[in-house]
Design a protein around this motif. Sequence first.
Motif, PDB file in Angstrom:
ATOM      1  N   ALA A   1       0.793  -0.735   0.004  1.00  0.00           N
ATOM      2  CA  ALA A   1       0.003  -0.086   0.029  1.00  0.00           C
ATOM      3  C   ALA A   1       0.875   1.505   0.050  1.00  0.00           C
ATOM      4  CB  ALA A   1      -0.707  -0.449   1.410  1.00  0.00           C
ATOM      5  N   ALA A   2       1.769   1.303   0.798  1.00  0.00           N
ATOM      6  CA  ALA A   2       2.522   2.617   0.810  1.00  0.00           C
ATOM      7  C   ALA A   2       3.620   2.738  -0.457  1.00  0.00           C
ATOM      8  CB  ALA A   2       3.933   2.451   1.498  1.00  0.00           C
ATOM      9  N   LEU A   3       4.034   1.403  -0.879  1.00  0.00           N
ATOM     10  CA  LEU A   3       4.837   1.644  -2.799  1.00  0.00           C
ATOM     11  C   LEU A   3       3.524   2.030  -3.361  1.00  0.00           C
ATOM     12  CD1 LEU A   3       6.603  -1.596  -2.481  1.00  0.00           C
ATOM     13  CD2 LEU A   3       8.207   0.593  -3.064  1.00  0.00           C
ATOM     14  N   GLU A   4       2.403   1.900  -3.445  1.00  0.00           N
ATOM     15  CA  GLU A   4       2.023   2.041  -4.564  1.00  0.00           C
ATOM     16  C   GLU A   4       0.962   3.981  -4.597  1.00  0.00           C
ATOM     17  OE1 GLU A   4       0.418   1.136  -7.019  1.00  0.00           O
ATOM     18  OE2 GLU A   4       1.203  -0.944  -7.443  1.00  0.00           O
ATOM     19  N   GLY A   5       1.356   3.806  -2.889  1.00  0.00           N
ATOM     20  CA  GLY A   5       0.405   5.128  -2.536  1.00  0.00           C
ATOM     21  C   GLY A   5      -0.825   4.974  -2.351  1.00  0.00           C
TER      22      GLY A   5
ATOM     23  N   GLY B   1      -0.793 -12.555  -5.233  1.00  0.00           N
ATOM     24  CA  GLY B   1      -1.307 -11.733  -5.530  1.00  0.00           C
ATOM     25  C   GLY B   1      -2.425 -10.411  -4.239  1.00  0.00           C
ATOM     26  N   VAL B   2      -2.682  -9.467  -4.849  1.00  0.00           N
ATOM     27  CA  VAL B   2      -3.126  -7.954  -4.410  1.00  0.00           C
ATOM     28  C   VAL B   2      -3.506  -7.317  -4.736  1.00  0.00           C
ATOM     29  CG1 VAL B   2      -0.518  -6.206  -5.002  1.00  0.00           C
ATOM     30  CG2 VAL B   2      -1.869  -6.833  -2.408  1.00  0.00           C
ATOM     31  N   ILE B   3      -4.664  -6.998  -4.590  1.00  0.00           N
ATOM     32  CA  ILE B   3      -5.660  -5.636  -4.799  1.00  0.00           C
ATOM     33  C   ILE B   3      -4.591  -4.350  -4.121  1.00  0.00           C
ATOM     34  CG2 ILE B   3      -7.992  -4.889  -4.830  1.00  0.00           C
ATOM     35  CD1 ILE B   3      -8.881  -7.106  -4.161  1.00  0.00           C
ATOM     36  N   VAL B   4      -4.906  -2.974  -4.574  1.00  0.00           N
ATOM     37  CA  VAL B   4      -4.601  -2.125  -3.422  1.00  0.00           C
ATOM     38  C   VAL B   4      -5.728  -0.976  -3.788  1.00  0.00           C
ATOM     39  CG1 VAL B   4      -2.890  -0.145  -2.775  1.00  0.00           C
ATOM     40  CG2 VAL B   4      -1.729  -2.297  -4.374  1.00  0.00           C
ATOM     41  N   LEU B   5      -6.140  -0.688  -2.991  1.00  0.00           N
ATOM     42  CA  LEU B   5      -7.048   0.337  -3.128  1.00  0.00           C
ATOM     43  C   LEU B   5      -6.651   1.769  -2.943  1.00  0.00           C
ATOM     44  CD1 LEU B   5      -9.838  -1.413  -0.284  1.00  0.00           C
ATOM     45  CD2 LEU B   5      -9.037  -1.699  -3.143  1.00  0.00           C
ATOM     46  N   LYS B   6      -7.580   2.890  -4.114  1.00  0.00           N
ATOM     47  CA  LYS B   6      -6.295   4.271  -2.906  1.00  0.00           C
ATOM     48  C   LYS B   6      -7.891   4.826  -2.377  1.00  0.00           C
ATOM     49  CE  LYS B   6      -8.259   7.543  -6.495  1.00  0.00           C
ATOM     50  NZ  LYS B   6      -7.597   7.656  -7.738  1.00  0.00           N
ATOM     51  N   ASP B   7      -8.850   4.203  -2.114  1.00  0.00           N
ATOM     52  CA  ASP B   7      -9.855   4.943  -0.803  1.00  0.00           C
ATOM     53  C   ASP B   7     -10.265   4.427   0.330  1.00  0.00           C
ATOM     54  OD1 ASP B   7     -12.395   6.321   0.223  1.00  0.00           O
ATOM     55  OD2 ASP B   7     -14.150   5.999  -1.179  1.00  0.00           O
ATOM     56  N   ALA B   8     -10.188   4.617   1.574  1.00  0.00           N
ATOM     57  CA  ALA B   8      -9.582   3.614   2.854  1.00  0.00           C
ATOM     58  C   ALA B   8     -11.397   3.285   3.043  1.00  0.00           C
ATOM     59  CB  ALA B   8      -9.154   4.470   3.836  1.00  0.00           C
ATOM     60  N   ALA B   9     -12.593   3.789   2.118  1.00  0.00           N
ATOM     61  CA  ALA B   9     -13.487   3.909   2.707  1.00  0.00           C
ATOM     62  C   ALA B   9     -14.298   2.800   2.054  1.00  0.00           C
ATOM     63  CB  ALA B   9     -14.880   4.748   2.294  1.00  0.00           C
ATOM     64  N   GLU B  10     -13.457   2.194   0.668  1.00  0.00           N
ATOM     65  CA  GLU B  10     -13.862   1.019   0.468  1.00  0.00           C
ATOM     66  C   GLU B  10     -13.412  -0.194   0.682  1.00  0.00           C
ATOM     67  OE1 GLU B  10     -14.863   1.307  -4.032  1.00  0.00           O
ATOM     68  OE2 GLU B  10     -12.638   2.129  -3.769  1.00  0.00           O
ATOM     69  N   TYR B  11     -12.536  -0.299   2.101  1.00  0.00           N
ATOM     70  CA  TYR B  11     -11.629  -1.527   2.633  1.00  0.00           C
ATOM     71  C   TYR B  11     -12.820  -2.111   3.103  1.00  0.00           C
ATOM     72  CZ  TYR B  11      -8.024  -4.136   4.883  1.00  0.00           C
ATOM     73  OH  TYR B  11      -7.179  -4.754   6.051  1.00  0.00           O
ATOM     74  N   PRO B  12     -13.393  -1.636   4.031  1.00  0.00           N
ATOM     75  CA  PRO B  12     -13.937  -2.935   4.793  1.00  0.00           C
ATOM     76  C   PRO B  12     -15.107  -3.946   3.767  1.00  0.00           C
ATOM     77  CG  PRO B  12     -14.492  -1.129   5.805  1.00  0.00           C
ATOM     78  CD  PRO B  12     -13.694  -0.172   3.963  1.00  0.00           C
ATOM     79  N   LEU B  13     -15.648  -3.360   2.352  1.00  0.00           N
ATOM     80  CA  LEU B  13     -16.246  -4.026   1.919  1.00  0.00           C
ATOM     81  C   LEU B  13     -15.447  -5.978   0.844  1.00  0.00           C
ATOM     82  CD1 LEU B  13     -19.073  -4.946   0.257  1.00  0.00           C
ATOM     83  CD2 LEU B  13     -18.576  -3.202  -0.848  1.00  0.00           C
ATOM     84  N   PHE B  14     -14.343  -4.846   0.774  1.00  0.00           N
ATOM     85  CA  PHE B  14     -12.957  -5.351  -0.159  1.00  0.00           C
ATOM     86  C   PHE B  14     -12.795  -6.785   1.107  1.00  0.00           C
ATOM     87  CE2 PHE B  14     -11.712  -4.289  -4.431  1.00  0.00           C
ATOM     88  CZ  PHE B  14     -12.362  -3.263  -4.714  1.00  0.00           C
ATOM     89  N   ARG B  15     -12.057  -5.936   2.404  1.00  0.00           N
ATOM     90  CA  ARG B  15     -11.847  -7.304   3.038  1.00  0.00           C
ATOM     91  C   ARG B  15     -12.907  -8.185   3.514  1.00  0.00           C
ATOM     92  NH1 ARG B  15      -7.261  -9.468   4.010  1.00  0.00           N
ATOM     93  NH2 ARG B  15      -6.019  -7.031   4.233  1.00  0.00           N
ATOM     94  N   LYS B  16     -14.417  -8.134   3.688  1.00  0.00           N
ATOM     95  CA  LYS B  16     -15.264  -8.811   3.754  1.00  0.00           C
ATOM     96  C   LYS B  16     -15.254  -9.600   2.199  1.00  0.00           C
ATOM     97  CE  LYS B  16     -19.730  -7.270   3.804  1.00  0.00           C
ATOM     98  NZ  LYS B  16     -20.965  -6.798   4.012  1.00  0.00           N
ATOM     99  N   THR B  17     -15.618  -9.410   1.532  1.00  0.00           N
ATOM    100  CA  THR B  17     -15.359 -10.029   0.092  1.00  0.00           C
ATOM    101  C   THR B  17     -14.288 -10.814  -0.048  1.00  0.00           C
ATOM    102  OG1 THR B  17     -16.785  -8.325  -0.679  1.00  0.00           O
ATOM    103  CG2 THR B  17     -16.012 -10.001  -2.580  1.00  0.00           C
ATOM    104  N   LEU B  18     -12.984 -10.313   0.121  1.00  0.00           N
ATOM    105  CA  LEU B  18     -12.213 -11.421   0.198  1.00  0.00           C
ATOM    106  C   LEU B  18     -12.805 -12.501   1.296  1.00  0.00           C
ATOM    107  CD1 LEU B  18      -9.178 -12.062  -1.009  1.00  0.00           C
ATOM    108  CD2 LEU B  18      -7.652 -10.801   0.366  1.00  0.00           C
ATOM    109  N   ASN B  19     -12.507 -12.460   2.389  1.00  0.00           N
ATOM    110  CA  ASN B  19     -12.693 -13.718   3.439  1.00  0.00           C
ATOM    111  C   ASN B  19     -13.477 -14.273   2.639  1.00  0.00           C
ATOM    112  OD1 ASN B  19     -12.933 -14.563   5.545  1.00  0.00           O
ATOM    113  ND2 ASN B  19     -14.197 -12.553   6.667  1.00  0.00           N
TER     114      ASN B  19
END
Length: 388
Positions: A65-69, A212-230
């Motif tokens: 996440a840090a490398l991608e900004g 693999g990895v998905i990187v998100l720009k918008d922190a607000a989208e994180y919970p939905l992505f984490r739940k779906t991956l889970n």
Amino acid sequence: MDTVAVHAGIGEYEFGAVIPPIFQTSTFKFNCADQGARLFKGEEDGYIYTRMRNPTIEAMEKSIAALEGGAFALGCASGMAAIHTLFAVLLDSGSHVVCSESVYGPTTTLLNSYLAKFGVEATFVDTTKAENVLNAMKINTKLVFIETPGNPTLVMSDIAAIADIAHHAGAKLAVDNTFMSPVLQQPFKYGADYSVHSLTKFLNGHADVVGGVIVLKDAAEYPLFRKTLNHFGGVIDPFNSFLVHRGIKTLAIRMQKHCENAIEIANFLESHPLIEWVNFPGLKSHPQYEIGLKQMNGFGGMIAMELKGGVEAGKTLLDNLKLWQLAVSLGGVESLIQHPASMTHASMNADVRRQANITDGLVRVSVGIENAKDLIDDLKQALELITN
Ligand code: LCS
């Protein structure tokens, strides 16, 4: 980048360890029943089960996440797991996707053969011309998915221009950044919403992990992505995360050497009488050279070419190299060569493949970090066998 690659995601550890420990555990015990219930309700922060969260995986995710900004990264079991999880979050039955026609073969197949079953429609266009994306947009387009440079043709697409088109139509833009790594290209700077990678390639860099990895720009989208991956379950495991995080420490220096070697090899190939054409982002002859200059910090280690003798000459080259290894995958320290039409892109319908300019004679190389002269000498000796 050099500093971020070495330090990002590293915290404080027991015994003063400088490297994050490998928490090779599937589950984490609770202090008491009430604490377990609080963790599940999200009232207390902590670890429950590795498919949901694991400290070794998190350390690697923070570094990417840090490398991608970006705001957050989600480690996945493979690049395909990352892409499929992204699609699962963003697409519903009735959604439309616009996708680059030159992408990793299984990405095309995932959209055409599997997501189509769930009512998702995809249009594949030559995204090197942003106006083709504009013309393909529909009222129900939710996502534009581009790979730049594209696998295996190395064509380049203008991230900023395509981000504008996607956003104007109310859609999101995802960039498969695998061929560049965040050291050479940061899609968020140019307006992309998501960046995905096969960690199997440059980020890990040592051909010993699939991830693999998905990187998100918008922190607000994180919970939905984490739940779906889970819930979909395609998570990376702690040991592979540890290896990827270890590989990332040398990412900047490795990318520099990949770039230095690849330009030398591309120049050699371009001037060789037996080579019909070479596509490398760093050659002025590349049709989208200017796009690359605008959005890339280096030209990478991937080269596409076709030999004058077509498929037969290509086979002679592939079968007679001694240092280059005949294998799919890319982005490792060792140089690899392969034939997309019969290998990485064989799962694509042949007409769709040719439409995407993945010709039957196209040969793709992944330039490693060996000595450039050794690599060129090996190519020379194998090419000589074609003339004889
Ligand atoms: N995206 C790109 C651009 C890729 O090149 C690949 C794999 C993937 C996604 C999928 O990643 P994976 O699931 O394999 O981790 N590319 C490969 C290739 O060109 N040869 O072998 C694999």
